[in-house]
Scaffold this motif. Structure first.
Motif, mmCIF file in Angstrom:
data_model
loop_
_atom_site.group_PDB
_atom_site.id
_atom_site.type_symbol
_atom_site.label_atom_id
_atom_site.label_comp_id
_atom_site.label_asym_id
_atom_site.label_seq_id
_atom_site.Cartn_x
_atom_site.Cartn_y
_atom_site.Cartn_z
ATOM 1 N N LEU A 33 0.852 -1.177 0.000
ATOM 2 C CA LEU A 33 0.000 0.000 0.000
ATOM 3 C C LEU A 33 0.889 1.229 0.000
ATOM 4 C CD1 LEU A 33 -2.737 1.508 0.375
ATOM 5 C CD2 LEU A 33 -2.444 1.144 2.858
ATOM 6 N N VAL A 34 0.617 2.156 -0.925
ATOM 7 C CA VAL A 34 1.359 3.409 -1.021
ATOM 8 C C VAL A 34 0.349 4.542 -0.863
ATOM 9 C CG1 VAL A 34 2.853 4.867 -2.451
ATOM 10 C CG2 VAL A 34 3.016 2.361 -2.610
ATOM 11 N N TRP A 111 -4.394 11.010 -1.709
ATOM 12 C CA TRP A 111 -5.160 11.560 -0.583
ATOM 13 C C TRP A 111 -5.562 10.432 0.374
ATOM 14 C CZ3 TRP A 111 -4.949 16.704 -1.273
ATOM 15 C CH2 TRP A 111 -4.915 17.205 -2.570
ATOM 16 N N GLY A 112 -4.703 9.439 0.526
ATOM 17 C CA GLY A 112 -5.060 8.232 1.264
ATOM 18 C C GLY A 112 -4.613 8.185 2.711
ATOM 19 N N ALA A 113 -4.322 9.310 3.330
ATOM 20 C CA ALA A 113 -3.812 9.314 4.707
ATOM 21 C C ALA A 113 -4.732 8.582 5.676
ATOM 22 C CB ALA A 113 -3.569 10.742 5.177
ATOM 23 N N ALA A 114 -6.036 8.572 5.415
ATOM 24 C CA ALA A 114 -6.977 7.881 6.309
ATOM 25 C C ALA A 114 -6.743 6.375 6.341
ATOM 26 C CB ALA A 114 -8.417 8.172 5.888
ATOM 27 N N LEU A 123 3.752 2.406 2.674
ATOM 28 C CA LEU A 123 4.654 3.510 2.373
ATOM 29 C C LEU A 123 3.826 4.787 2.345
ATOM 30 C CD1 LEU A 123 6.952 2.407 -0.607
ATOM 31 C CD2 LEU A 123 7.600 2.751 1.777
ATOM 32 N N GLU A 124 4.337 5.812 2.968
ATOM 33 C CA GLU A 124 3.715 7.133 2.900
ATOM 34 C C GLU A 124 4.639 8.011 2.063
ATOM 35 O OE1 GLU A 124 3.986 10.087 6.279
ATOM 36 O OE2 GLU A 124 1.882 9.443 6.397
ATOM 37 N N VAL A 125 4.083 8.619 1.017
ATOM 38 C CA VAL A 125 4.853 9.487 0.133
ATOM 39 C C VAL A 125 4.225 10.879 0.194
ATOM 40 C CG1 VAL A 125 5.648 9.898 -2.225
ATOM 41 C CG2 VAL A 125 5.420 7.541 -1.375
ATOM 42 N N VAL A 126 4.986 11.830 0.708
ATOM 43 C CA VAL A 126 4.513 13.212 0.811
ATOM 44 C C VAL A 126 5.281 14.038 -0.212
ATOM 45 C CG1 VAL A 126 4.276 15.241 2.302
ATOM 46 C CG2 VAL A 126 3.957 12.936 3.250
ATOM 47 N N ILE A 127 4.537 14.710 -1.086
ATOM 48 C CA ILE A 127 5.130 15.528 -2.136
ATOM 49 C C ILE A 127 4.918 16.993 -1.780
ATOM 50 C CG2 ILE A 127 5.150 16.073 -4.601
ATOM 51 C CD1 ILE A 127 3.818 13.297 -5.054
ATOM 52 N N GLU A 128 6.016 17.720 -1.688
ATOM 53 C CA GLU A 128 5.953 19.152 -1.408
ATOM 54 C C GLU A 128 6.455 19.909 -2.623
ATOM 55 O OE1 GLU A 128 7.676 20.124 2.587
ATOM 56 O OE2 GLU A 128 8.204 17.986 2.448
ATOM 57 N N ILE A 158 9.601 9.915 1.660
ATOM 58 C CA ILE A 158 9.059 8.558 1.648
ATOM 59 C C ILE A 158 9.345 7.945 3.007
ATOM 60 C CG2 ILE A 158 9.152 6.278 0.575
ATOM 61 C CD1 ILE A 158 10.170 7.663 -1.958
ATOM 62 N N THR A 159 8.287 7.482 3.660
ATOM 63 C CA THR A 159 8.420 6.863 4.971
ATOM 64 C C THR A 159 7.804 5.472 4.906
ATOM 65 O OG1 THR A 159 8.226 9.048 6.006
ATOM 66 C CG2 THR A 159 7.972 7.129 7.445
#
Length: 171
Positions: A33-34, A111-114, A123-128, A158-159
């Protein structure tokens, strides 16, 4: 859930975002899951196109905004890519109503933080992307050389969470 690793990557242009997606796609497999987070136009779908290419799925990979979820079957015998736009979904329970095959697919949720914590690993991918004027005084989103050249650098964090990512970074 314990964090296993964090990696920050500078992405200078869209091609590099796509290439990062290819790298990710080559290490992702069934059950992964990403979760993608970033403002509109940050490059979430560009990254997902690269993931699809790295996985070897049928395309084109497009934003699932109007359909909520699209499934792209593998062309190489691997896991399919399920691309989800969770923006309009209230919570993880609504994702469950979509009846996605998380165990046999690679699920990429914009937008899947929930969904964080809904799986054993993710994996959490945050794009700034920059907001405001560029350092050289040019308009935001330009290189300063050509007003039609809309290239903004991005910072990607990426975490990895959970046992799947216990060995460290994805690449």
């Amino acid at each position: 859930m314990s964090k296993q690793f964090t990696e920050r990557i500078e992405i200078p242009e869209p091609e590099a975002m796509h290439d990062l997606g290819i790298r990710l796609g080559r290490v992702l497999g069934a059950g992964d899951l990403v979760l993608l987070t970033g403002p509109l136009g940050a490059g979430k779908t560009t990254l997902t196109r690269g993931i699809g290419e790295g996985l070897g799925v049928r395309g084109p990979v497009q934003s699932p905004t109007f359909v909520i979820a699209r499934t792209h079957p593998s062309l190489v015998g691997g896991a399919p890519l399920v691309h989800v736009d969770a923006y309009r979904l209230g919570d993880a329970a609504e994702i469950e109503d979509l009846d996605l095959d998380f165990d046999r697919s690679v699920v990429v949720a914009e937008w899947g933080a929930a969904l964080a914590g809904e799986r054993e690993s993710w994996l959490e991918v945050v794009i700034e992307r920059p907001i405001g004027g560029a350092a050289d005084g040019s308009a935001p989103g330009t290189t300063g050389d050509d007003d039609d050249d809309l290239v903004e650098p991005r910072t990607i964090t990426i975490t990895g969470f959970g046992p799947r990512w216990a060995e460290g970074a994805f690449a």
